[in-house]
Every structure is written in C-alpha cells, then in structure tokens.
Motif scaffolding. Structure first.
Motif, short mmCIF file in Angstrom:
data_model
loop_
_atom_site.label_atom_id
_atom_site.label_comp_id
_atom_site.label_asym_id
_atom_site.label_seq_id
_atom_site.Cartn_x
_atom_site.Cartn_y
_atom_site.Cartn_z
N THR A 20 0.82 -1.21 0.00
CA THR A 20 0.00 0.00 0.00
C THR A 20 0.85 1.26 0.00
OG1 THR A 20 -0.10 0.04 2.43
CG2 THR A 20 -1.86 -1.13 1.28
N GLY A 21 2.15 1.11 0.26
CA GLY A 21 3.04 2.26 0.33
C GLY A 21 2.77 3.13 1.54
N ARG A 22 2.27 2.53 2.61
CA ARG A 22 1.84 3.31 3.77
C ARG A 22 2.75 3.10 4.97
NH1 ARG A 22 -3.73 2.44 7.27
NH2 ARG A 22 -3.21 3.89 8.93
N THR A 23 3.14 4.18 5.60
CA THR A 23 3.81 4.13 6.89
C THR A 23 3.56 5.46 7.59
OG1 THR A 23 5.94 3.99 8.00
CG2 THR A 23 5.98 4.81 5.76
N ILE A 24 2.97 5.41 8.79
CA ILE A 24 2.65 6.63 9.54
C ILE A 24 3.78 6.94 10.51
CG2 ILE A 24 1.02 7.75 11.11
CD1 ILE A 24 -0.14 7.26 8.38
N TYR A 25 4.39 8.10 10.33
CA TYR A 25 5.48 8.50 11.21
C TYR A 25 4.93 9.15 12.47
CZ TYR A 25 9.34 11.12 13.21
OH TYR A 25 10.26 11.63 14.09
N SER A 26 5.47 8.74 13.61
CA SER A 26 5.17 9.42 14.88
C SER A 26 6.33 9.19 15.84
CB SER A 26 3.87 8.91 15.51
OG SER A 26 4.00 7.59 15.98
N LYS A 27 6.47 10.10 16.79
CA LYS A 27 7.51 9.96 17.81
C LYS A 27 7.07 10.68 19.07
CE LYS A 27 12.48 10.24 18.59
NZ LYS A 27 13.81 10.56 18.02
N SER A 28 7.46 10.14 20.22
CA SER A 28 7.08 10.75 21.49
C SER A 28 8.31 11.26 22.23
CB SER A 28 6.34 9.73 22.37
OG SER A 28 7.19 8.64 22.68
N TYR A 29 8.09 12.29 23.04
CA TYR A 29 9.14 12.88 23.86
C TYR A 29 8.60 13.05 25.28
CZ TYR A 29 11.41 14.04 19.43
OH TYR A 29 12.01 13.96 18.19
N GLY A 30 9.43 12.73 26.28
CA GLY A 30 9.01 12.89 27.67
C GLY A 30 8.56 11.59 28.30
N GLN A 31 7.90 11.71 29.44
CA GLN A 31 7.48 10.56 30.24
C GLN A 31 6.00 10.26 30.04
OE1 GLN A 31 9.85 8.89 32.00
NE2 GLN A 31 11.27 10.37 31.12
N ARG A 32 5.66 9.00 29.89
CA ARG A 32 4.27 8.59 29.64
C ARG A 32 3.32 9.02 30.76
NH1 ARG A 32 2.50 4.95 25.91
NH2 ARG A 32 4.04 4.11 24.46
N LYS A 33 3.84 9.15 31.96
CA LYS A 33 2.99 9.50 33.11
C LYS A 33 2.53 10.96 33.07
CE LYS A 33 6.99 10.64 36.02
NZ LYS A 33 6.78 12.10 35.92
N ASP A 34 3.20 11.78 32.26
CA ASP A 34 2.91 13.22 32.22
C ASP A 34 1.72 13.52 31.30
OD1 ASP A 34 4.94 13.89 33.98
OD2 ASP A 34 6.44 14.06 32.38
N PRO A 35 1.10 14.70 31.46
CA PRO A 35 -0.01 15.08 30.57
C PRO A 35 0.41 15.03 29.11
CG PRO A 35 0.18 16.62 32.41
CD PRO A 35 1.38 15.73 32.48
N VAL A 36 -0.48 14.53 28.28
CA VAL A 36 -0.16 14.29 26.86
C VAL A 36 -0.47 15.52 26.01
CG1 VAL A 36 -0.62 12.84 24.86
CG2 VAL A 36 -0.68 11.85 27.16
N ILE A 37 0.46 15.84 25.11
CA ILE A 37 0.24 16.86 24.09
C ILE A 37 0.48 16.23 22.72
CG2 ILE A 37 1.09 18.99 23.04
CD1 ILE A 37 1.82 19.99 25.80
N ILE A 38 -0.47 16.38 21.82
CA ILE A 38 -0.29 15.97 20.43
C ILE A 38 -0.16 17.22 19.58
CG2 ILE A 38 -1.31 14.81 18.43
CD1 ILE A 38 -2.82 12.99 20.37
N PHE A 39 0.87 17.28 18.74
CA PHE A 39 1.05 18.41 17.84
C PHE A 39 0.55 18.04 16.46
CE2 PHE A 39 3.57 20.67 14.62
CZ PHE A 39 3.29 21.98 14.96
N ILE A 40 -0.36 18.89 15.91
CA ILE A 40 -0.87 18.68 14.55
C ILE A 40 -0.29 19.77 13.65
CG2 ILE A 40 -2.91 18.47 13.11
CD1 ILE A 40 -4.54 17.78 15.53
N HIS A 41 0.43 19.36 12.64
CA HIS A 41 1.14 20.30 11.77
C HIS A 41 0.24 20.90 10.70
CE1 HIS A 41 1.28 17.54 8.31
NE2 HIS A 41 1.57 16.57 9.16
N GLY A 42 0.79 21.87 9.97
CA GLY A 42 0.07 22.54 8.90
C GLY A 42 0.07 21.75 7.60
N GLY A 43 -0.43 22.36 6.56
CA GLY A 43 -0.51 21.68 5.26
C GLY A 43 -1.70 22.17 4.46
N PRO A 44 -2.29 21.31 3.62
CA PRO A 44 -1.77 20.01 3.19
C PRO A 44 -0.42 20.16 2.48
CG PRO A 44 -4.05 20.32 2.46
CD PRO A 44 -3.55 21.66 2.93
#
Length: 308
Positions: A20-44
């Motif tokens: 399918t040519g598909r691979t979703i890139y993601s990466k996390s920084y910090g400790q899992r126990k901490d409040p979560v922030i997801i960053f959504i970038h611009g585009g398309p």
C-alpha cells in the motif's frame, strides 16, 4: 512454534504496508505519566519536522508527554493511497490514540492543523482535554480575502500593474480550488506575511540549528497533497467558528497568534478572542506564523501556563 507464528505475522504486516506504500510517522518525547500533548502540523503538504526539531523536547522537559506525527501522505508518512480528507486525518488521529494507549490528550494545532484539530475535537470531545490553536486556521475565506485585499492595497500604492493583474487573475479563480489557495499563499509569502519582522538571536539560532540538523533533511513536502485534498474533500474552504463556539461547552479552548502573522485580519483575531475568552487568548509581538520558533519561550510559557 509461537515465535515462528509471530514472525510470519510481522512479515505479512510488512508486506501489506509495502504494497500500500503506507507508513505513519510518529515519535514521542518525555514521560508517559505526564499530561499528553499531540502536535498537529500545517498543510496540506506539511509535516512536523520544524516543531519536532526545535520545540518538542523543550516542551516535554516542562512535564509533558509530547507526541508528534506526520499526517498520512504528508512528510515522513509515505502513503500512495492517501485521500487527504478530513475524515482520513481524524481516523488516523484515533489510531494514534490507540498506538500510544491514550484516553485523553491536549492538542496543539498549527496552521491547517487548526482545522483538523477542531474537527477531530468536535467528533471526539471526550478524548480532548484542551485544544490550543497556534496560528490555527479557522475562517478560511476571510483569510484569503484579507490576503488579496491587503496585497492589492500595497501594489496599488506601488503602482505595480503586473502584480495587480496577477491578483485579478487569482480573484477570478474558483474559491474552492487548489490553485486559488496556492496563489493566495504565494502572494502572502512574497510579501513577508509568514516572516518574523525583527528576527532575534534566539530565533535565528533555532532556525540555524534546524537547518544544520537531521530534521531539515527529512523536511519532505508532498506537493500533490493540496491537489488531491481539493479533489476529495468537499469541505475544502470552511469556517469553523460555529463549531468552536459549540465545542467550547465541552473542551477547553486556547488560542495564540503572532501579531505579525498577516494572513489573519484584526477582525478575525478579535472574533477568535471572543470565542475562546480573553484569559485563553494571546497575541505575541514580533511574531509571525511559526510562533514556536519566532518567540519560543513565550509560546512554551503560554502552553505551560494554560495546561498546568
């Protein structure tokens, strides 16, 4: 025997992804126990490399679990079958929640990501603690109208007939077309609408560090993404203000914009302040569209102050 079975499953999964040519890139920084922030970038056609390369780790060091990702078909998330619709982006965000076993998260939505983040939160208010619009788009046609109006005024004063003719050509294009969007933003870029007016030593250092580092080399742009988006997404020129007004009853809303982010009119920013409330709204001086680089300390302090 079980190990062999698991190996076969992994191989089959890799083959399927390759086909399918598909691979979703993601990466996390910090400790899992901490409040979560997801960053959504611009585009398309954007990606999260600039935020990841300059700001993700610093924000995580303030006590957050920061997750960055590139939307399907954009940046490092290669997918030849991507449709670039809002629903596809929402589905992938839900998958990101599964990948990181998240129940709730805070969302920082930048530029076009503001539209994606707003629509996601409206569909999944129970999964969003707060939505921070960081230079996030909301009333698209007002933005295009503002760009065309202000550049026309500038070129009229300069008596630049060629540029005025180009603006007239843009105004005659379909407002629901990729070409219209592209040429509006080209005019904005040409006239410094996305540029920090008085670069500080800190901002210059951040940009230089990014350009010399590994993230600049992975700053992949899929120039076909906007074309496919406009072909497949009927809501390609929307105003999310009514959605935000209703969403405010369920999700904490915050907004931070650069004073010199000239793709937004004063009226638009005033409307946004009225939606989120004065205490949840910030205008940053000497700052344009990329707040987390132009004025990183102010940006991070605002996020920390709001979320903590």
């Amino acid at each position: 025997m079980r190990k062999i079975f698991l190996l076969i499953c992994c191989l089959l999964s890799l083959i399927a992804n390759a086909q399918t040519g598909r691979t979703i890139y993601s990466k996390s920084y910090g400790q899992r126990k901490d409040p979560v922030i997801i960053f959504i970038h611009g585009g398309p056609s954007g990606n999260s490399t600039l935020f990841e390369g300059t700001t993700a780790e610093k924000l995580a060091s303030k006590g957050f679990y920061v997750i960055v990702y590139d939307r399907r078909g954009e940046g490092r998330s290669i997918d030849s079958t991507a449709t670039f619709t809002y629903q596809e982006a929402i589905n992938d965000l839900n998958e990101l929640y599964k990948t990181y076993s998240l129940k709730k998260a805070n969302i920082i939505a930048h530029s076009f990501g503001g539209l994606v983040g707003t629509l996601f939160a409206a569909q999944n208010p129970d999964r969003v603690n707060s939505l921070i619009l960081a230079g996030g788009l909301f009333s698209q046609q007002e933005t295009y109208d503002h760009i065309l109006k202000t550049t026309k005024e500038y070129y009229t004063e300069k008596k630049d007939r060629l540029s005025l003719q180009q603006i007239a050509e843009v105004q005659n294009l379909s407002k629901n077309s990729a070409e219209y969007r592209k040429r509006c933003y080209e005019l904005a870029s040409k006239n410094g609408y996305f540029t920090m007016p008085f670069p500080t030593a800190e901002a210059d250092e951040l940009r230089e560090h990014f350009e010399l580092g590994k993230f600049a080399s992975s700053n992949i742009r899929n120039n076909n993404a906007p074309i496919v988006f406009y072909r497949n997404e009927p809501r390609n020129n929307i105003d999310t203000q009514p959605i935000l007004k209703n969403l405010k009853k369920q999700v904490k809303l915050f907004a931070i914009y650069g004073k010199q982010d000239h793709i937004f009119s004063d009226r638009q920013l005033s409307n946004m302040e009225n939606i989120v409330g004065k205490q949840h709204f910030m205008i940053v001086e000497n700052c344009s569209h990329f707040l987390f680089v132009d004025q990183q300390k102010i940006f991070i302090n605002a996020v920390v102050g709001w979320l903590k």
